[in-house]
Enzyme design. Structure first.
Site, PDB file in Angstrom:
ATOM      1  N   PRO A   1     -58.522  25.248 -33.324  1.00 21.72           N
ATOM      2  CA  PRO A   1     -58.248  23.961 -32.662  1.00 21.72           C
ATOM      3  C   PRO A   1     -56.946  24.044 -31.863  1.00 21.72           C
ATOM      4  O   PRO A   1     -55.917  24.473 -32.380  1.00 21.72           O
ATOM      5  CB  PRO A   1     -58.093  22.971 -33.825  1.00 21.72           C
ATOM      6  CG  PRO A   1     -58.662  23.661 -35.020  1.00 21.72           C
ATOM      7  CD  PRO A   1     -58.516  25.124 -34.778  1.00 21.72           C
ATOM      8  N   GLU A   2     -57.010  23.679 -30.619  1.00 25.93           N
ATOM      9  CA  GLU A   2     -55.834  23.677 -29.763  1.00 25.93           C
ATOM     10  C   GLU A   2     -55.325  22.239 -29.628  1.00 25.93           C
ATOM     11  O   GLU A   2     -55.926  21.306 -30.150  1.00 25.93           O
ATOM     12  CB  GLU A   2     -56.204  24.242 -28.378  1.00 25.93           C
ATOM     13  CG  GLU A   2     -56.629  25.709 -28.407  1.00 25.93           C
ATOM     14  CD  GLU A   2     -55.439  26.656 -28.290  1.00 25.93           C
ATOM     15  OE1 GLU A   2     -54.290  26.171 -28.265  1.00 25.93           O
ATOM     16  OE2 GLU A   2     -55.672  27.869 -28.224  1.00 25.93           O
TER      17      GLU A   2
ATOM     18  N   HIS B   1     -65.411  23.309 -48.992  1.00 26.64           N
ATOM     19  CA  HIS B   1     -64.268  23.460 -48.089  1.00 26.64           C
ATOM     20  C   HIS B   1     -63.568  22.148 -47.778  1.00 26.64           C
ATOM     21  O   HIS B   1     -62.663  22.100 -46.954  1.00 26.64           O
ATOM     22  CB  HIS B   1     -64.716  24.138 -46.792  1.00 26.64           C
ATOM     23  CG  HIS B   1     -65.345  25.472 -47.022  1.00 26.64           C
ATOM     24  ND1 HIS B   1     -64.681  26.498 -47.666  1.00 26.64           N
ATOM     25  CD2 HIS B   1     -66.572  25.949 -46.714  1.00 26.64           C
ATOM     26  CE1 HIS B   1     -65.483  27.557 -47.735  1.00 26.64           C
ATOM     27  NE2 HIS B   1     -66.630  27.251 -47.170  1.00 26.64           N
TER      28      HIS B   1
ATOM     29  N   ARG C   1     -61.115  28.395 -43.820  1.00 25.07           N
ATOM     30  CA  ARG C   1     -60.238  29.576 -43.870  1.00 25.07           C
ATOM     31  C   ARG C   1     -58.862  29.261 -44.452  1.00 25.07           C
ATOM     32  O   ARG C   1     -58.076  30.148 -44.701  1.00 25.07           O
ATOM     33  CB  ARG C   1     -60.123  30.191 -42.467  1.00 25.07           C
ATOM     34  CG  ARG C   1     -61.480  30.692 -41.996  1.00 25.07           C
ATOM     35  CD  ARG C   1     -61.405  31.321 -40.628  1.00 25.07           C
ATOM     36  NE  ARG C   1     -60.605  32.541 -40.626  1.00 25.07           N
ATOM     37  CZ  ARG C   1     -60.329  33.244 -39.540  1.00 25.07           C
ATOM     38  NH1 ARG C   1     -60.798  32.853 -38.384  1.00 25.07           N
ATOM     39  NH2 ARG C   1     -59.591  34.329 -39.618  1.00 25.07           N
TER      40      ARG C   1
ATOM     41  N   ARG D   1     -34.924  35.474 -17.908  1.00 24.15           N
ATOM     42  CA  ARG D   1     -35.822  36.058 -18.911  1.00 24.15           C
ATOM     43  C   ARG D   1     -36.735  37.079 -18.253  1.00 24.15           C
ATOM     44  O   ARG D   1     -37.397  36.792 -17.260  1.00 24.15           O
ATOM     45  CB  ARG D   1     -36.661  34.968 -19.590  1.00 24.15           C
ATOM     46  CG  ARG D   1     -35.844  33.864 -20.248  1.00 24.15           C
ATOM     47  CD  ARG D   1     -35.007  34.383 -21.400  1.00 24.15           C
ATOM     48  NE  ARG D   1     -35.806  34.853 -22.526  1.00 24.15           N
ATOM     49  CZ  ARG D   1     -36.111  34.094 -23.580  1.00 24.15           C
ATOM     50  NH1 ARG D   1     -35.699  32.855 -23.658  1.00 24.15           N
ATOM     51  NH2 ARG D   1     -36.832  34.595 -24.567  1.00 24.15           N
TER      52      ARG D   1
END
Ligand code: ZN
Length: 271
Positions: A2-3, A90, A109, A152
């Protein structure tokens, strides 16, 4: 995984059931996820009223009238199930509201997390303290990026994945935003010009906003928080499109490994 858009969609979905609700039952069904559930989770949350919901980076926030916020992270495979007909192996944390809604945090997970944080001190919580601006917030500007990236030599793509530069941007959205802004992902961050950064910021916002609008992107193991398993389809320009023609120039999309993850880009359109 999931983002940010999926987390935002999840928070909005949960808010329909939780905003203003009193939690009648809070039931952890195992010791925890990637770390143990807070020892006082049941004590603090049982009988608490949800006073607000929010998101910071990829964390969902459930504020309560106890002065404590339940902070959840969906990890690799987490999702909330709304009104599950029956609980499965789960479903690791169950919330039941006084009005009779049941919500289960399902995480096969177990890379997710649940924490209780004092609401007034959320900004000092270690995971949030060093975080950069939200991609959809006003603090993300070309000037912020210019200052944060000055000098950077690391690749712009890797810098954009650094939570201290921008909070919660994932691999998909960095690849897509760089494509739309025409910036090569391997370019040294400090060498990206001001005008390029000025193009990049609105594209970051746009790719995130479009994904939220689509209800979250199409990803394995992810379901909408409306109790239905299913996948949203969202077409990406470069992400996971190796060898397919670029939508702008027709050249094949290329993939290479960067910082242990895949980067997709068009070498003609991105300089
Ligand atoms: Zn192209």
């Amino acid at each position: 995984m999931p983002e940010l858009p999926e987390v935002e969609t999840t928070v909005r979905g949960l808010a329909r059931y939780l905003e203003g609700a009193v939690l009648k039952r809070v039931e952890p069904r195992r010791e925890g996820l990637r770390r143990p559930f807070p020892a006082d989770l049941v004590q603090v949350m049982t009988g608490a009223r949800v006073t607000g919901m929010g998101r910071r980076a990829k964390y969902g926030l459930i504020d309560t009238d106890r002065g404590q916020t339940l902070v959840f992270h969906l990890g690799m495979s987490g999702r909330w199930r709304i009104e599950p007909e029956e609980l499965g192996a789960h479903d690791h944390l169950v919330l039941e509201t006084e009005s009779g809604h049941t919500l289960a945090l399902c995480d096969p997970r177990r890379f997710g997390s649940v924490d209780l944080v004092e609401t007034a001190r959320l900004g000092e919580w270690p995971q949030f303290a060093a975080m950069g601006p939200e991609p959809l917030g006003d603090e993300l500007t070309a000037a912020h990026l210019k200052a944060a990236l000055a000098g950077r030599s690391a690749a712009i793509k890797l810098m954009l994945l650094d939570q201290r530069i921008v909070a919660g941007l994932g691999n998909i959205y960095v690849c897509e935003a760089l494509f739309r802004a025409g910036i090569a992902p391997g370019k040294a961050a400090g060498k990206v010009s001001g005008p390029a950064l000025a193009r990049l910021v609105p594209e970051i916002r746009a790719v995130i906003a479009e994904a939220i609008e689509a209800g979250g992107s199409t990803l394995r193991d992810y379901a909408q928080p409306d109790g239905q398993l299913g996948y949203f389809s969202k077409r990406f320009d470069v992400y996971d499109r190796e060898g397919q023609p670029c939508s702008q120039c027709g050249a094949p999309i290329m993939r290479f490994a960067q910082g242990g993850r895949s980067t997709w880009h068009c070498s003609k359109c991105q300089k």
